[in-house]
Scaffold this active site. Structure first.
Site, short mmCIF file in Angstrom:
data_model
loop_
_atom_site.label_atom_id
_atom_site.label_comp_id
_atom_site.label_asym_id
_atom_site.label_seq_id
_atom_site.Cartn_x
_atom_site.Cartn_y
_atom_site.Cartn_z
N ILE A 1 38.28 17.76 63.12
CA ILE A 1 36.85 18.02 63.23
C ILE A 1 36.30 18.38 61.85
O ILE A 1 37.03 18.88 61.00
CB ILE A 1 36.57 19.13 64.28
CG1 ILE A 1 35.07 19.31 64.53
CG2 ILE A 1 37.27 20.43 63.91
CD1 ILE A 1 34.75 20.18 65.74
N CYS A 2 35.03 18.12 61.66
CA CYS A 2 34.29 18.48 60.46
C CYS A 2 34.81 17.69 59.26
O CYS A 2 34.76 16.47 59.25
CB CYS A 2 34.32 19.99 60.26
SG CYS A 2 33.11 20.63 59.08
N ALA A 3 35.32 18.34 58.25
CA ALA A 3 35.85 17.66 57.07
C ALA A 3 37.29 17.19 57.27
O ALA A 3 37.80 16.36 56.52
CB ALA A 3 35.79 18.58 55.85
#
Length: 182
Positions: free
Chosen positions: A101-103
Protein backbone atom coordinates in the site's frame (compact mmCIF):
# COMPACT_ATOMS: atom_id res chain seq x y z
CA UNK A 1 -5.78 -20.77 10.53
CA UNK A 2 -4.59 -18.41 7.81
CA UNK A 3 -1.32 -16.61 8.47
CA UNK A 4 0.07 -13.31 7.25
CA UNK A 5 3.33 -11.48 7.82
CA UNK A 6 3.65 -7.71 7.71
CA UNK A 7 7.09 -6.17 7.32
CA UNK A 8 7.83 -3.11 9.44
CA UNK A 9 10.86 -0.94 8.84
CA UNK A 10 11.64 2.39 10.45
CA UNK A 11 9.51 5.07 8.83
CA UNK A 12 6.43 2.90 8.21
CA UNK A 13 3.01 4.56 7.93
CA UNK A 14 1.14 4.00 11.21
CA UNK A 15 -2.39 3.67 9.83
CA UNK A 16 -1.47 1.43 6.93
CA UNK A 17 0.45 -1.01 9.11
CA UNK A 18 -1.45 -1.08 12.37
CA UNK A 19 -5.01 -0.85 11.03
CA UNK A 20 -4.21 -3.69 8.62
CA UNK A 21 -2.87 -5.83 11.47
CA UNK A 22 -5.96 -5.00 13.54
CA UNK A 23 -8.50 -5.80 10.81
CA UNK A 24 -6.84 -9.08 9.87
CA UNK A 25 -6.63 -10.17 13.51
CA UNK A 26 -10.30 -9.27 14.04
CA UNK A 27 -11.04 -11.61 11.13
CA UNK A 28 -9.13 -14.51 12.65
CA UNK A 29 -5.88 -14.24 10.69
CA UNK A 30 -2.70 -14.93 12.64
CA UNK A 31 -0.54 -11.90 11.85
CA UNK A 32 3.19 -11.79 12.51
CA UNK A 33 4.86 -8.40 12.67
CA UNK A 34 8.36 -8.83 11.25
CA UNK A 35 10.95 -6.24 12.23
CA UNK A 36 13.14 -5.31 9.28
CA UNK A 37 15.27 -2.58 10.87
CA UNK A 38 15.27 -4.11 14.35
CA UNK A 39 12.82 -5.60 16.82
CA UNK A 40 11.67 -2.14 17.91
CA UNK A 41 10.48 -0.26 14.86
CA UNK A 42 9.62 3.44 14.78
CA UNK A 43 6.92 4.74 12.46
CA UNK A 44 7.05 7.89 10.36
CA UNK A 45 4.99 9.54 13.14
CA UNK A 46 7.29 8.30 15.93
CA UNK A 47 5.11 5.42 17.17
CA UNK A 48 7.28 2.61 18.50
CA UNK A 49 6.17 -0.96 17.79
CA UNK A 50 7.76 -4.14 19.10
CA UNK A 51 7.96 -6.78 16.36
CA UNK A 52 6.97 -10.41 16.90
CA UNK A 53 9.91 -11.77 14.88
CA UNK A 54 13.06 -10.60 13.19
CA UNK A 55 13.03 -10.63 9.37
CA UNK A 56 15.80 -13.26 9.47
CA UNK A 57 13.30 -15.72 11.01
CA UNK A 58 10.65 -15.33 8.29
CA UNK A 59 10.06 -17.87 5.51
CA UNK A 60 7.48 -17.28 2.77
CA UNK A 61 6.31 -20.89 2.98
CA UNK A 62 5.01 -20.27 6.52
CA UNK A 63 2.50 -17.60 5.44
CA UNK A 64 -0.53 -17.23 3.19
CA UNK A 65 0.14 -13.52 2.62
CA UNK A 66 2.99 -11.04 2.83
CA UNK A 67 2.20 -7.38 3.43
CA UNK A 68 4.28 -4.26 2.81
CA UNK A 69 2.97 -1.03 4.35
CA UNK A 70 3.99 2.33 2.96
CA UNK A 71 5.31 5.42 4.63
CA UNK A 72 8.61 7.09 4.02
CA UNK A 73 11.31 6.15 4.48
CA UNK A 74 9.65 2.87 5.54
CA UNK A 75 8.86 1.73 1.99
CA UNK A 76 12.39 2.56 0.85
CA UNK A 77 13.81 0.66 3.83
CA UNK A 78 11.74 -2.38 2.81
CA UNK A 79 12.80 -2.05 -0.83
CA UNK A 80 16.46 -1.86 0.13
CA UNK A 81 16.33 -5.00 2.30
CA UNK A 82 17.43 -8.11 0.40
CA UNK A 83 15.56 -10.48 2.75
CA UNK A 84 12.27 -8.63 2.17
CA UNK A 85 12.78 -8.86 -1.60
CA UNK A 86 13.67 -12.58 -1.39
CA UNK A 87 10.60 -13.36 0.74
CA UNK A 88 8.26 -11.37 -1.54
CA UNK A 89 9.68 -13.18 -4.61
CA UNK A 90 9.32 -16.57 -2.92
CA UNK A 91 5.76 -15.86 -1.75
CA UNK A 92 4.75 -14.76 -5.23
CA UNK A 93 6.33 -17.81 -6.88
CA UNK A 94 4.52 -20.04 -4.36
CA UNK A 95 1.14 -18.51 -5.26
CA UNK A 96 0.74 -16.63 -1.99
CA UNK A 97 -0.91 -13.22 -1.68
CA UNK A 98 1.59 -10.39 -1.98
CA UNK A 99 0.40 -6.92 -1.11
CA UNK A 100 1.57 -3.37 -0.68
CA UNK A 101 0.00 0.00 0.00
CA UNK A 102 0.98 3.63 -0.54
CA UNK A 103 4.64 3.86 -1.64
CA UNK A 104 5.34 0.17 -0.94
CA UNK A 105 4.41 -1.19 -4.39
CA UNK A 106 8.01 -0.13 -5.15
CA UNK A 107 8.96 -3.21 -3.10
CA UNK A 108 6.81 -5.41 -5.33
CA UNK A 109 8.37 -3.77 -8.39
CA UNK A 110 11.90 -4.54 -7.20
CA UNK A 111 10.84 -8.14 -6.50
CA UNK A 112 9.53 -8.47 -10.06
CA UNK A 113 5.93 -8.96 -8.94
CA UNK A 114 4.31 -6.01 -10.75
CA UNK A 115 5.46 -6.93 -14.24
CA UNK A 116 2.33 -6.56 -16.39
CA UNK A 117 0.06 -6.36 -13.32
CA UNK A 118 -2.66 -3.80 -12.59
CA UNK A 119 -1.87 -1.87 -9.41
CA UNK A 120 -2.37 1.34 -7.50
CA UNK A 121 -0.13 3.29 -5.16
CA UNK A 122 0.33 6.74 -3.70
CA UNK A 123 -0.17 9.35 -6.45
CA UNK A 124 3.13 10.60 -7.83
CA UNK A 125 5.02 7.46 -6.78
CA UNK A 126 4.06 5.37 -9.82
CA UNK A 127 7.40 6.11 -11.52
CA UNK A 128 8.91 3.73 -8.96
CA UNK A 129 6.85 0.89 -10.46
CA UNK A 130 7.13 1.21 -14.24
CA UNK A 131 6.55 -2.45 -15.13
CA UNK A 132 2.89 -2.57 -14.10
CA UNK A 133 -0.28 -0.79 -15.18
CA UNK A 134 -0.99 2.01 -12.70
CA UNK A 135 -4.59 2.93 -11.84
CA UNK A 136 -4.94 6.38 -10.30
CA UNK A 137 -8.73 6.14 -10.01
CA UNK A 138 -8.95 3.24 -7.54
CA UNK A 139 -8.26 2.93 -3.82
CA UNK A 140 -7.57 -0.81 -4.05
CA UNK A 141 -6.57 -2.94 -7.03
CA UNK A 142 -6.35 -6.72 -7.08
CA UNK A 143 -4.73 -8.54 -9.98
CA UNK A 144 -4.70 -12.26 -9.27
CA UNK A 145 -2.79 -12.67 -5.96
CA UNK A 146 -1.35 -9.13 -6.00
CA UNK A 147 -3.28 -6.60 -3.89
CA UNK A 148 -2.31 -2.93 -3.75
CA UNK A 149 -3.73 0.13 -2.01
CA UNK A 150 -3.40 3.83 -2.80
CA UNK A 151 -2.55 5.27 0.61
CA UNK A 152 -3.66 5.96 4.19
CA UNK A 153 -7.31 6.69 3.36
CA UNK A 154 -7.53 3.37 1.48
CA UNK A 155 -6.34 1.32 4.45
CA UNK A 156 -9.69 -0.05 5.64
CA UNK A 157 -10.74 -1.07 2.13
CA UNK A 158 -7.27 -2.54 1.47
CA UNK A 159 -7.21 -4.54 4.72
CA UNK A 160 -10.75 -5.80 4.17
CA UNK A 161 -9.78 -6.95 0.65
CA UNK A 162 -6.85 -8.86 2.16
CA UNK A 163 -9.19 -10.36 4.76
CA UNK A 164 -11.75 -11.38 2.11
CA UNK A 165 -9.01 -13.15 0.19
CA UNK A 166 -7.74 -14.93 3.29
CA UNK A 167 -10.94 -15.72 5.20
CA UNK A 168 -13.77 -15.14 2.73
CA UNK A 169 -16.11 -12.28 1.94
CA UNK A 170 -18.53 -13.19 4.71
CA UNK A 171 -15.89 -12.80 7.45
CA UNK A 172 -14.69 -9.53 5.87
CA UNK A 173 -18.28 -8.24 5.82
CA UNK A 174 -18.76 -9.19 9.48
CA UNK A 175 -15.58 -7.38 10.50
CA UNK A 176 -16.56 -4.31 8.46
CA UNK A 177 -20.02 -4.27 10.04
CA UNK A 178 -18.59 -4.63 13.54
CA UNK A 179 -16.27 -1.69 12.87
CA UNK A 180 -19.11 0.40 11.38
CA UNK A 181 -17.41 0.52 8.00
CA UNK A 182 -19.99 1.18 5.31
Amino acid sequence: MKKAVIFLADGFEDIEALATVDILRRGGVEVTIAGVTGMQVTSSHHTKVLADKDIKDIKAADYDAVICPGGMPGATNLMDNNLVIEIVKAAYSQGKIVSAICAAPMVLEKAGVLDGKNFTMYPGMQNYAPSGKYHDDKFVVQDDKVITGAGPAATFKYALELLANLQGKEIAAQVAEGMLIK
